[in-house]
Design an enzyme around this catalytic site. Structure first.
Site, mmCIF file in Angstrom:
data_model
loop_
_atom_site.group_PDB
_atom_site.id
_atom_site.type_symbol
_atom_site.label_atom_id
_atom_site.label_comp_id
_atom_site.label_asym_id
_atom_site.label_seq_id
_atom_site.Cartn_x
_atom_site.Cartn_y
_atom_site.Cartn_z
ATOM 1 N N ASN A 73 -2.633 1.291 -4.624
ATOM 2 C CA ASN A 73 -2.101 2.484 -3.966
ATOM 3 C C ASN A 73 -1.438 2.038 -2.663
ATOM 4 O OD1 ASN A 73 -1.720 4.859 -2.544
ATOM 5 N ND2 ASN A 73 -3.908 5.318 -2.288
ATOM 6 N N TRP A 74 -0.117 2.034 -2.659
ATOM 7 C CA TRP A 74 0.603 1.507 -1.484
ATOM 8 C C TRP A 74 0.634 2.494 -0.324
ATOM 9 C CZ3 TRP A 74 5.647 -1.197 -3.693
ATOM 10 C CH2 TRP A 74 5.253 -2.183 -4.609
ATOM 11 N N LYS A 75 0.228 3.737 -0.571
ATOM 12 C CA LYS A 75 0.282 4.780 0.461
ATOM 13 C C LYS A 75 1.701 4.853 1.059
ATOM 14 C CE LYS A 75 -4.595 4.181 1.077
ATOM 15 N NZ LYS A 75 -5.785 4.358 1.906
ATOM 16 N N HIS A 119 -6.710 12.347 -3.857
ATOM 17 C CA HIS A 119 -7.075 11.253 -2.943
ATOM 18 C C HIS A 119 -7.640 11.883 -1.668
ATOM 19 C CE1 HIS A 119 -6.773 7.958 -0.099
ATOM 20 N NE2 HIS A 119 -6.740 7.148 -1.150
ATOM 21 N N GLU A 143 -7.235 11.315 1.340
ATOM 22 C CA GLU A 143 -6.259 11.585 2.397
ATOM 23 C C GLU A 143 -5.498 12.883 2.114
ATOM 24 O OE1 GLU A 143 -4.367 7.729 2.334
ATOM 25 O OE2 GLU A 143 -6.206 6.861 3.143
ATOM 26 N N GLU A 158 -14.217 6.972 -4.439
ATOM 27 C CA GLU A 158 -13.798 6.360 -3.175
ATOM 28 C C GLU A 158 -14.549 7.021 -2.017
ATOM 29 O OE1 GLU A 158 -9.610 4.481 -3.371
ATOM 30 O OE2 GLU A 158 -9.382 6.598 -2.973
ATOM 31 N N GLY A 186 -10.097 2.081 4.068
ATOM 32 C CA GLY A 186 -9.339 1.532 5.189
ATOM 33 C C GLY A 186 -10.190 1.171 6.392
ATOM 34 N N SER A 234 -11.908 -0.340 0.745
ATOM 35 C CA SER A 234 -12.027 -1.689 1.315
ATOM 36 C C SER A 234 -12.385 -2.765 0.291
ATOM 37 C CB SER A 234 -13.015 -1.686 2.488
ATOM 38 O OG SER A 234 -12.545 -0.836 3.520
ATOM 39 N N GLY A 281 -6.175 -0.145 -1.712
ATOM 40 C CA GLY A 281 -5.197 0.319 -0.724
ATOM 41 C C GLY A 281 -4.622 -0.859 0.044
ATOM 42 N N GLY A 282 -5.192 -1.138 1.205
ATOM 43 C CA GLY A 282 -4.678 -2.197 2.084
ATOM 44 C C GLY A 282 -4.386 -3.511 1.363
HETATM 45 P P1 PGA Z 1 -8.415 0.725 1.061
HETATM 46 O O1 PGA Z 1 -7.847 2.096 0.435
HETATM 47 O O2 PGA Z 1 -8.511 -0.270 -0.067
HETATM 48 O O3 PGA Z 1 -7.408 0.325 2.099
HETATM 49 O O4 PGA Z 1 -9.747 1.028 1.635
HETATM 50 C C1 PGA Z 1 -8.257 2.559 -0.820
HETATM 51 C C2 PGA Z 1 -7.572 3.857 -1.152
HETATM 52 O O5 PGA Z 1 -7.376 4.677 -0.252
HETATM 53 O O6 PGA Z 1 -7.217 4.121 -2.312
#
Ligand code: PGA
Length: 254
Positions: free
Chosen positions: A10-12, A100, A102, A172, A178, A217, A238-239
């Protein structure tokens, strides 16, 4: 029962055309050697077409798939700024994230809206990746299962349990996204088992085939331990999905 492992990146809100090219070249090169794991890439909307073209020319079709990070509740009409499920399908998307954390926290998406998006995505032929997760406060209050159960129930009520034959679930924990603070393999496994049990109470076969990803993470050095858990079928990254070497080593950890 066999569940094909899946690692989704997930590149956000990150990337540009140059980065997309570099990252995809590395991922597609590596993917040629990773045959047991399916890989999904979820760039921002403007790069979906570019990623799809690179995937097409690689010929890796079924193994590397395109996904989007969000979808509109609406199919068409006067909804400025929205992107419909049909448009995503036409662009080559196979997956789409719904709910998600967010989206839930920053854009006010409710359980009901997430459940509706789940249905809208499936109607267009997309596989929704339903994201579930509790906040740190909820975990400390001991209501993790109640929260996850409520989020899951909303989608089951709306779509029916049979719909989970064509969906993926991602656990998640919000406090792990993050933050560098990963759930321990035991903490994650406990919630994954709860999710599978909840589905199994309604349909054992669908539950045993359902892929449940862990996200929050995930890094090259903790991926293998997490993925070794019985009910963890892959990761939502994510990251670490923005760094080719990290993302590829996570894919290889499965
Ligand atoms: P993260 O994000 O790996 O940076 O913790 C995961 C996500 O939000 O899907």
């Amino acid at each position: 029962m066999s569940r094909q492992p899946l690692v989704a990146g997930n590149w956000k809100l990150n990337g540009n055309r140059t980065m997309v090219r570099g990252l995809m070249d590395s991922i597609l090169d590596a993917a040629a050697e990773i045959d047991a794991t399916e890989i999904a890439v979820m760039p921002p909307y403007p790069f979906l077409g570019q990623v799809q073209e690179l995937m097409d020319s690689s010929g890796l079709g079924e193994r590397v798939r395109l996904g989007a990070q969000n979808v509109s509740l609406y199919d068409e009409g006067a909804y400025t700024g929205e992107v419909s499920a049909g448009m995503l399908a036409e662009t080559g998307c196979h997956y789409v994230l719904v709910g998600h954390s967010e989206r839930r926290a920053l854009f006010g998406e409710s359980d009901q809206q997430v459940a509706d998006k789940f249905v809208v995505a499936q109607r267009a032929g997309l596989q929704p990746v339903l994201c579930l997760g509790e906040t740190l406060e909820q975990r400390e209050d001991g209501i993790t299962e109640a929260v996850i159960g409520r989020q899951l129930e909303a989608a089951i009520t709306q779509a029916g349990v049979a719909a989970f034959a064509d969906a993926v679930v991602a656990y998640e924990p919000v406090w792990a996204i993050g933050t560098g603070r990963t759930a321990s393999p035991e903490q994650a496994q406990e919630v994954h088992a709860f999710i599978r049990r909840t589905i199994a109470d309604m349909d054992a076969k669908i539950a045993s085939c359902l892929r449940i990803l862990y996200g929050g993470s995930v890094k090259p050095d903790n991926a293998a331990e997490l993925f070794n858990q019985e009910d963890i079928d892959g990761g939502l990254i994510g990251g670490a999905a923005l760094k080719a070497t990290d993302f590829i080593s996570i894919c290889k950890a499965l």
